[in-house]
Design an enzyme around this catalytic site. Structure first.
Site, short mmCIF file in Angstrom:
data_model
loop_
_atom_site.label_atom_id
_atom_site.label_comp_id
_atom_site.label_asym_id
_atom_site.label_seq_id
_atom_site.Cartn_x
_atom_site.Cartn_y
_atom_site.Cartn_z
N GLU A 272 0.75 -1.11 -0.01
CA GLU A 272 -0.32 -0.25 -0.16
C GLU A 272 0.83 1.46 -0.07
OE1 GLU A 272 -3.15 0.32 -0.07
OE2 GLU A 272 -3.66 2.20 0.20
N ASP A 273 1.87 0.81 0.64
CA ASP A 273 2.77 2.74 0.85
C ASP A 273 4.21 2.41 0.33
OD1 ASP A 273 0.77 3.01 2.64
OD2 ASP A 273 1.59 2.85 4.85
#
Ligand code: MN
Length: 493
Positions: free
Chosen positions: A86-87
């Protein structure tokens, strides 16, 4: 020279912190965790959290929470990596080169849920639907989600107040009840207690300044009683596996006070837990303590012979501490009973060396999971986001309801609460001057029972005064005591 630690210093520290928690694994699994740790550090690199700390602190904190529960290696590895796709620029596909499909499935499950936000009902409802589907496929997804949420809550101070409130409220409305349903009281209590101060700030502030509740004082009592307990047990030739004190969490005190009890009726504000190796020792320990402490005999409870409805087992013994003039409770149980009490369903996923079963398939039939299936079913019905959210909240809470102010602030109350309870919850001055209530825009009786999702409006008049009938119309302890105080004062006037 800067006092700021470098990434390599911090990552070394974090690894040293994590290592003692994963000693329950064999070498092969420890190596796997180390590989995940290394990949995680390289992926997040020097990224920072809102607090200014290195991002890598977050996944490690969540991992330690689950390692304390001795979760299996796939869960531990997935927790370390849960924010990577996600990051960072590292993708699930990249991770699949080094980690099993099981690990990838778990990370994917968590990643899909990472966008759940308590704003925009449409999006929120959609994400909750996904979450319950993911949970129904593999419960371990929700363990990771809970540990993730717990650490985020513990760092909320760095966010804007409106965000703090929203995340804390969502934690009380959705995450804590899920943990409760799964019997993971360790995570449920921790999440509730972190969220409490942001959702009920006034009550929280009262608690931390009330010397009967405030935690430092209770810990001091515990320290003293604990020394005596250990001495007594040793003198009777007992060597329990573990003896420790626990101060009841603020939020669970809040719930108890709100439902029926007042402070003098809560006997376990402080408790001593004694973990012994077998059931025989439970009863022997009980009899030894009965001889040496001032025991309130009629309060002794045998939840071993007669477990609670949720399966909880322990012996409970209420004692009186003369020095602090406080009641406290002994809770005596075996290690198995303890694990079940703290970790519930998650205890089944604990790593057991070679004998471990395959994934989560062994649990799909447990009675505990029926509600998850029901939540998945609700998600498949054609409902508006509002209807869906109302149904989910209703399903998650047996004993609490959530209602709204006209300005859409959420207020939670015990089931059976009335508009009058609502009014007193808003403020005692509003409660005592209530002349009329509107529920969902219609005039309602002050004694009507509120439902989940109701919007409640209170009309006041400064000439209004509480009367004795009101005592029959309120469910909450706090409203009752405000009314009583008022009536007493009125008598004197
Ligand atoms: Mn996270």
């Amino acid at each position: 020279m800067s006092t700021q630690l470098t990434l390599s210093q911090v990552s070394t520290q974090l690894w040293q912190e994590l290592l003692p928690h994963i000693q329950y694994f064999d070498q092969a699994n420890r190596d796997l965790v180390e590989l995940a740790f290394t990949q995680m550090v390289m992926a997040h690199n020097t990224d920072q959290r809102k607090s200014g700390e290195f991002y890598i602190i977050h996944p490690v904190a969540a991992t330690i929470t689950l390692a304390e529960m001795k979760m299996d290696a796939s869960t531990i590895v997935a927790t370390l990596l849960h924010d990577v796709p996600e990051d960072t620029t590292v993708t699930l596909k990249d991770l699949a080169k080094d980690f099993s499909p099981e690990v990838i499935f778990l990370i994917e499950g968590v990643t899909k849920l990472s966008k759940i936000r308590y704003e925009g009902e449409q999006l929120y409802a959609e994400n909750l639907r996904k979450m319950f589907v993911a949970i129904s496929k593999d419960l371990r997804v929700v363990f990771i989600k809970l540990a993730d949420r717990l650490h985020n809550l513990s760092t909320l101070t760095h966010l804007r107040p409106d965000k703090q409130y929203r995340i804390a409220l969502e934690s009380l409305e959705i995450y804590a009840p899920i943990a409760e349903r799964l019997g993971i009281s360790s995570l449920q209590n921790a999440i509730e207690d972190e969220a409490f101060q942001y959702v009920h700030r006034d009550i929280y502030n009262q608690f931390v300044t009330n010397s009967n509740i405030e935690i430092d004082r209770r810990n001091k009592i515990l320290d003293r009683v604990l020394i005596k307990t250990k001495l007594v047990l040793t003198n009777h030739g007992l060597a329990p596996q573990k003896v420790y004190g626990r101060a009841k969490k603020y939020y669970s005190i809040f719930k108890k006070l709100d439902n029926k009890s007042d402070l003098t009726q809560i006997y376990d504000l402080v408790a001593i837990r004694i973990i012994v190796s077998n059931i025989e020792d439970c009863y022997y320990t009980l009899s030894c303590l009965q001889q040496e402490f001032e025991i309130i005999n009629h309060r002794t409870k045998d939840y071993i012979a007669r477990p609670k409805a949720n399966g909880y087992q322990s012996l409970h013994l209420t004692a009186y501490d003369t020095e602090s003039q406080t009641y406290f409770e002994f809770q005596i149980r075996t290690e198995d009973m303890h694990e079940f009490a703290e970790y519930g369903v998650a205890a089944h996923f604990a790593y057991k060396g070679q004998q471990r079963g395959q994934g989560s398939s062994q649990f799909v039939n447990t009675e505990n999971l029926k509600w998850i299936k029901e939540l998945v079913d609700i998600g498949q019905q054609e409902l508006s986001p509002e209807e869906y959210l109302a149904k989910v909240r209703l399903d998650l809470f047996n004993d609490r309801i959530f209602v709204f102010t006209p300005k859409n602030h959420t207020i939670d109350l015990p089931t059976g609460s009335t508009p009058l309870d609502f009014a007193f919850r808003i403020h005692e001055d509003i409660g005592s001057r209530t002349i009329m209530a509107k529920v969902n825009n219609h005039i309602a009786r002050l004694s009507d029972t509120l439902k989940n999702g109701d919007t409640v409006e209170i009309l006041t008049d400064k000439r209004q005064r509480p009367n004795a009938h009101w005592l029959e119309w309120v469910k909450t302890k706090s409203a009752r005591s405000h009314i009583k105080t008022y009536l007493k004062r009125g008598d004197r006037d």
